[in-house]
Design a protein around this motif. Structure first.
Motif, PDB file in Angstrom:
ATOM      1  N   GLU A 151      76.825  87.751   2.973  1.00 59.37           N
ATOM      2  CA  GLU A 151      77.504  88.676   2.064  1.00 59.37           C
ATOM      3  C   GLU A 151      76.513  89.576   1.344  1.00 59.37           C
ATOM      4  OE1 GLU A 151      80.055  85.456   3.228  1.00 59.37           O
ATOM      5  OE2 GLU A 151      78.027  85.448   2.373  1.00 59.37           O
ATOM      6  N   ALA A 152      75.320  89.045   1.042  1.00 56.90           N
ATOM      7  CA  ALA A 152      74.305  89.862   0.384  1.00 56.90           C
ATOM      8  C   ALA A 152      73.785  90.941   1.323  1.00 56.90           C
ATOM      9  CB  ALA A 152      73.160  88.973  -0.097  1.00 56.90           C
ATOM     10  N   ILE A 153      73.646  90.600   2.595  1.00 59.38           N
ATOM     11  CA  ILE A 153      73.195  91.590   3.569  1.00 59.38           C
ATOM     12  C   ILE A 153      74.267  92.655   3.762  1.00 59.38           C
ATOM     13  CG2 ILE A 153      72.420  91.931   5.938  1.00 59.38           C
ATOM     14  CD1 ILE A 153      71.578  88.919   5.863  1.00 59.38           C
ATOM     15  N   ALA A 154      75.538  92.235   3.854  1.00 59.27           N
ATOM     16  CA  ALA A 154      76.630  93.192   4.006  1.00 59.27           C
ATOM     17  C   ALA A 154      76.709  94.131   2.807  1.00 59.27           C
ATOM     18  CB  ALA A 154      77.950  92.445   4.176  1.00 59.27           C
ATOM     19  N   GLU A 155      76.473  93.593   1.621  1.00 56.56           N
ATOM     20  CA  GLU A 155      76.492  94.431   0.421  1.00 56.56           C
ATOM     21  C   GLU A 155      75.371  95.467   0.468  1.00 56.56           C
ATOM     22  OE1 GLU A 155      76.658  93.884  -4.468  1.00 56.56           O
ATOM     23  OE2 GLU A 155      76.236  92.180  -3.168  1.00 56.56           O
ATOM     24  N   LEU A 156      74.211  95.055   0.962  1.00 51.89           N
ATOM     25  CA  LEU A 156      73.091  95.986   1.122  1.00 51.89           C
ATOM     26  C   LEU A 156      73.469  97.111   2.083  1.00 51.89           C
ATOM     27  CD1 LEU A 156      69.443  94.887   1.767  1.00 51.89           C
ATOM     28  CD2 LEU A 156      70.477  96.635   3.168  1.00 51.89           C
ATOM     29  N   VAL A 157      74.093  96.744   3.219  1.00 49.09           N
ATOM     30  CA  VAL A 157      74.484  97.745   4.210  1.00 49.09           C
ATOM     31  C   VAL A 157      75.540  98.689   3.623  1.00 49.09           C
ATOM     32  CG1 VAL A 157      75.504  98.103   6.490  1.00 49.09           C
ATOM     33  CG2 VAL A 157      73.900  96.218   6.127  1.00 49.09           C
ATOM     34  N   ASP A 158      76.507  98.136   2.888  1.00 49.08           N
ATOM     35  CA  ASP A 158      77.539  98.971   2.271  1.00 49.08           C
ATOM     36  C   ASP A 158      76.940  99.956   1.275  1.00 49.08           C
ATOM     37  OD1 ASP A 158      79.572  97.774   3.705  1.00 49.08           O
ATOM     38  OD2 ASP A 158      80.009  96.285   2.147  1.00 49.08           O
ATOM     39  N   THR A 159      75.928  99.503   0.540  1.00 45.52           N
ATOM     40  CA  THR A 159      75.260 100.387  -0.411  1.00 45.52           C
ATOM     41  C   THR A 159      74.531 101.505   0.318  1.00 45.52           C
ATOM     42  OG1 THR A 159      74.976  98.552  -1.962  1.00 45.52           O
ATOM     43  CG2 THR A 159      73.588 100.498  -2.296  1.00 45.52           C
TER      44      THR A 159
ATOM     45  N   GLU B  14      69.965 108.216   2.174  1.00 44.72           N
ATOM     46  CA  GLU B  14      68.508 108.269   2.070  1.00 44.72           C
ATOM     47  C   GLU B  14      67.870 106.902   2.315  1.00 44.72           C
ATOM     48  OE1 GLU B  14      70.078 107.669  -2.184  1.00 44.72           O
ATOM     49  OE2 GLU B  14      70.617 108.811  -0.376  1.00 44.72           O
ATOM     50  N   HIS B  15      68.670 105.846   2.314  1.00 46.35           N
ATOM     51  CA  HIS B  15      68.152 104.497   2.557  1.00 46.35           C
ATOM     52  C   HIS B  15      68.298 104.066   4.015  1.00 46.35           C
ATOM     53  CE1 HIS B  15      67.418 103.828  -1.657  1.00 46.35           C
ATOM     54  NE2 HIS B  15      68.680 104.000  -1.968  1.00 46.35           N
ATOM     55  N   ARG B  16      68.680 104.958   4.897  1.00 45.09           N
ATOM     56  CA  ARG B  16      68.967 104.540   6.271  1.00 45.09           C
ATOM     57  C   ARG B  16      67.743 103.963   6.976  1.00 45.09           C
ATOM     58  NH1 ARG B  16      69.702 110.127   9.812  1.00 45.09           N
ATOM     59  NH2 ARG B  16      67.512 110.788   9.718  1.00 45.09           N
ATOM     60  N   ASP B  17      66.548 104.437   6.636  1.00 47.50           N
ATOM     61  CA  ASP B  17      65.356 103.901   7.290  1.00 47.50           C
ATOM     62  C   ASP B  17      65.127 102.436   6.942  1.00 47.50           C
ATOM     63  OD1 ASP B  17      64.861 106.267   8.585  1.00 47.50           O
ATOM     64  OD2 ASP B  17      63.456 107.007   7.093  1.00 47.50           O
ATOM     65  N   LEU B  18      65.610 102.006   5.787  1.00 46.87           N
ATOM     66  CA  LEU B  18      65.524 100.589   5.438  1.00 46.87           C
ATOM     67  C   LEU B  18      66.407  99.758   6.364  1.00 46.87           C
ATOM     68  CD1 LEU B  18      65.541 100.789   1.540  1.00 46.87           C
ATOM     69  CD2 LEU B  18      63.587 100.486   3.065  1.00 46.87           C
ATOM     70  N   LEU B  19      67.535 100.331   6.787  1.00 44.17           N
ATOM     71  CA  LEU B  19      68.395  99.622   7.723  1.00 44.17           C
ATOM     72  C   LEU B  19      67.717  99.475   9.085  1.00 44.17           C
ATOM     73  CD1 LEU B  19      71.902 101.159   6.927  1.00 44.17           C
ATOM     74  CD2 LEU B  19      70.895  99.019   6.091  1.00 44.17           C
ATOM     75  N   VAL B  20      66.976 100.486   9.504  1.00 45.74           N
ATOM     76  CA  VAL B  20      66.240 100.400  10.770  1.00 45.74           C
ATOM     77  C   VAL B  20      65.274  99.222  10.732  1.00 45.74           C
ATOM     78  CG1 VAL B  20      64.698 101.594  12.362  1.00 45.74           C
ATOM     79  CG2 VAL B  20      66.432 102.897  11.111  1.00 45.74           C
TER      80      VAL B  20
ATOM     81  N   VAL C 259      88.077  94.753  17.279  1.00 41.67           N
ATOM     82  CA  VAL C 259      87.038  94.625  16.258  1.00 41.67           C
ATOM     83  C   VAL C 259      87.319  95.622  15.147  1.00 41.67           C
ATOM     84  CG1 VAL C 259      85.298  93.872  17.929  1.00 41.67           C
ATOM     85  CG2 VAL C 259      85.510  96.299  17.386  1.00 41.67           C
ATOM     86  N   THR C 260      86.663  95.413  14.015  1.00 45.79           N
ATOM     87  CA  THR C 260      86.750  96.376  12.922  1.00 45.79           C
ATOM     88  C   THR C 260      85.437  96.392  12.167  1.00 45.79           C
ATOM     89  OG1 THR C 260      87.970  97.068  10.952  1.00 45.79           O
ATOM     90  CG2 THR C 260      87.686  94.709  11.260  1.00 45.79           C
ATOM     91  N   PHE C 261      85.136  97.550  11.581  1.00 44.87           N
ATOM     92  CA  PHE C 261      83.941  97.700  10.759  1.00 44.87           C
ATOM     93  C   PHE C 261      84.311  98.155   9.346  1.00 44.87           C
ATOM     94  CE2 PHE C 261      82.895  98.389  15.180  1.00 44.87           C
ATOM     95  CZ  PHE C 261      81.837  97.515  15.367  1.00 44.87           C
ATOM     96  N   GLU C 262      85.591  98.066   9.017  1.00 40.79           N
ATOM     97  CA  GLU C 262      86.050  98.491   7.696  1.00 40.79           C
ATOM     98  C   GLU C 262      85.559  97.555   6.609  1.00 40.79           C
ATOM     99  OE1 GLU C 262      90.234  99.119   7.686  1.00 40.79           O
ATOM    100  OE2 GLU C 262      90.163 100.700   9.211  1.00 40.79           O
ATOM    101  N   SER C 263      85.349  96.306   6.967  1.00 36.14           N
ATOM    102  CA  SER C 263      84.751  95.342   6.045  1.00 36.14           C
ATOM    103  C   SER C 263      83.967  94.344   6.870  1.00 36.14           C
ATOM    104  CB  SER C 263      85.809  94.617   5.203  1.00 36.14           C
ATOM    105  OG  SER C 263      86.689  93.879   6.041  1.00 36.14           O
ATOM    106  N   TYR C 264      83.069  93.593   6.224  1.00 33.99           N
ATOM    107  CA  TYR C 264      82.178  92.717   6.964  1.00 33.99           C
ATOM    108  C   TYR C 264      82.904  91.513   7.558  1.00 33.99           C
ATOM    109  CZ  TYR C 264      78.173  89.865   8.226  1.00 33.99           C
ATOM    110  OH  TYR C 264      77.262  89.108   8.920  1.00 33.99           O
ATOM    111  N   LYS C 265      83.716  90.840   6.760  1.00 33.03           N
ATOM    112  CA  LYS C 265      84.498  89.709   7.256  1.00 33.03           C
ATOM    113  C   LYS C 265      85.973  89.989   6.970  1.00 33.03           C
ATOM    114  CE  LYS C 265      81.162  85.906   7.135  1.00 33.03           C
ATOM    115  NZ  LYS C 265      80.873  84.552   6.585  1.00 33.03           N
ATOM    116  N   PRO C 266      86.613  90.729   7.851  1.00 35.69           N
ATOM    117  CA  PRO C 266      88.002  91.134   7.604  1.00 35.69           C
ATOM    118  C   PRO C 266      88.960  89.956   7.689  1.00 35.69           C
ATOM    119  CG  PRO C 266      87.367  91.687   9.833  1.00 35.69           C
ATOM    120  CD  PRO C 266      86.118  91.191   9.159  1.00 35.69           C
ATOM    121  N   GLN C 267      90.119  90.132   7.083  1.00 40.52           N
ATOM    122  CA  GLN C 267      91.178  89.138   7.171  1.00 40.52           C
ATOM    123  C   GLN C 267      92.028  89.426   8.401  1.00 40.52           C
ATOM    124  OE1 GLN C 267      91.575  86.440   5.030  1.00 40.52           O
ATOM    125  NE2 GLN C 267      89.579  87.141   4.254  1.00 40.52           N
TER     126      GLN C 267
END
Length: 413
Positions: A14-22, A28-34, A124-132
């Protein structure tokens, strides 16, 4: 950012997903995702295959929104070329829509992905990390592939014959929803008045290649000379005893790999490479080896049967190997693109290395499928330099589209 310490295998999903959502809200933070994509990072230590897939897919899909950097492109193309997981393939197809400029160079990868995934597509979905579940809104890998072809428009003209063939295939091969996406892609490509300009595209078509000069960097092979190994006949030897006197071509794999486009194909191509070496009159000048990521499971009889069934031949200079001790040292020295659950591999890339006669890495082919003739040509170049002291590529600096990263994930602040 919301994470202020290094990420590792204990960091909650969940912490990683929150980082990605941010990052999705702050391009400007996309290189951190790489920097979170290399398989060998501590971020993936001990995670299950499913957890690793979720994290990587969620990151890849975000590039559609923040833009796709060139450093992330090989990861995206790798999934399209070799991937069998619907979530990762869908994410990669979406990521291509983050390219600054559409290019027809990605079309072969998208068409290969159709072949890879059409029997394994899923919702599949990417609207949320762990969808219902059940999902009201979902997509599929094939849906995203065909939508990316729509997005390419005129740049996807080369895909028209294949798309027409897919439209004319058995009506039960694709759902009505997917048939509609195919029709939409054909209509869009025909109607787009744009002009395709791909002559200067930097898109890699085969393996990402990095050249290494031992005089300018750590002699990565030097620390593994005493790693203990065993071959397919149960002969014991060290890394330094086998990888010396002659250049060598080395691939990595494991027999429990369930992706036929990765390990099984790698070993099949190694057998073909051995034949190409002989046909080029280089038998006796080059060694070949395959080393397993999974030495506890891949015992000599299993290794021998796996390789023989794929056309590999054995001799004193052509072996399939497992480590009996020192795998971690080998992993670090080669900076292998692999990580593990508690019991087996959770994720790995495709990788081939050309070693000089001292067992040092001279060239790396990684991520995308390597070409036999290209590998052989680079090995010949090394042989031509064998009379020199260095036996590397002194005229080339290390170059790669994949950023080199440490095992520690970046600190997010």
């Amino acid at each position: 950012m919301l994470v202020s310490q290094p990420l590792d295998g204990h960091t909650p999903e969940e912490a990683i997903a929150e980082l990605v959502d941010t990052a999705r809200q702050s391009p400007e933070h996309r290189d951190l995702l790489v920097q979170l994509l290399p398989e060998r990072l501590a971020l993936y230590d001990g995670r299950s295959t499913n957890e690793t897939t979720r994290i990587r897919g969620y990151i890849l899909a975000t590039f559609e929104h923040v833009g796709l950097p060139s450093a992330a492109l090989p990861y995206v193309l790798e999934e399209l070329q070799s991937g069998h997981d619907a979530y990762l393939v869908a994410a990669s197809a979406k990521a291509l829509r983050g390219l600054e400029t559409p290019t027809g160079e990605v079309v072969p990868f998208l068409l290969q992905a159709v072949e890879n995934i059409k029997g394994m597509d899923d919702a599949v979905t990417f609207e949320s990390y762990k969808p219902q579940w059940p999902l009201e809104n979902y997509t599929t890998a094939l849906t995203e592939i065909f939508r990316t072809l729509q997005w390419l428009g005129a740049h996807a003209k080369s895909a028209l014959p294949e798309l027409e063939a897919l439209r004319g295939s058995r009506r039960d091969e694709f759902s009505r929803r997917i048939q509609t996406e195919i029709d939409n892609a054909i209509t869009r490509i025909h109607s787009d008045g744009g002009v395709e300009h791909d002559c200067c595209s930097p898109m890699p078509q085969r393996a990402v290649i990095a050249f290494h000069n031992p005089r300018e960097r750590l002699r990565r092979g030097g620390s593994v000379k005493n790693v203990q190994m065993e071959d397919q006949e149960c002969n014991r030897l060290t890394y330094g005893e086998f990888f010396n006197a002659k250049p060598a071509i080395v691939v990595f794999f494991y027999t429990r790999c369930n992706n036929s486009n990765k390990c099984s194909l790698t070993i099949t191509k190694l057998g073909r490479l051995q034949k190409a070496i002989a046909e080029a009159g280089l038998e006796g000048q080059l060694k070949t080896a395959a080393i397993t990521y999974d030495p506890e499971y891949d015992l000599p009889p299993r290794l021998k049967a796996y390789a023989e069934n794929r056309g590999v031949v054995f001799s004193d200079e052509h072996r399939i190997l497992r480590t009996t001790s020192g795998f971690h040292e080998l992993q670090e020295s080669f900076q292998l693109g692999v990580n593990f659950t508690a019991a087996t591999v959770n994720r790995h890339t495709i990788e081939l290395f050309i070693l000089n006669s001292r067992g040092e890495i001279a060239a790396t082919f990684s991520r995308l499928q390597w070409d036999i003739e290209e590998v052989l040509e680079q090995a010949k170049t090394l042989l031509d330099r064998a009379a020199g002291e260095d036996q590397s590529y002194p005229h080339l600096n290390e170059s790669s589209l994949v950023a080199q990263t440490s095992r520690r994930s970046p600190v997010m602040t």
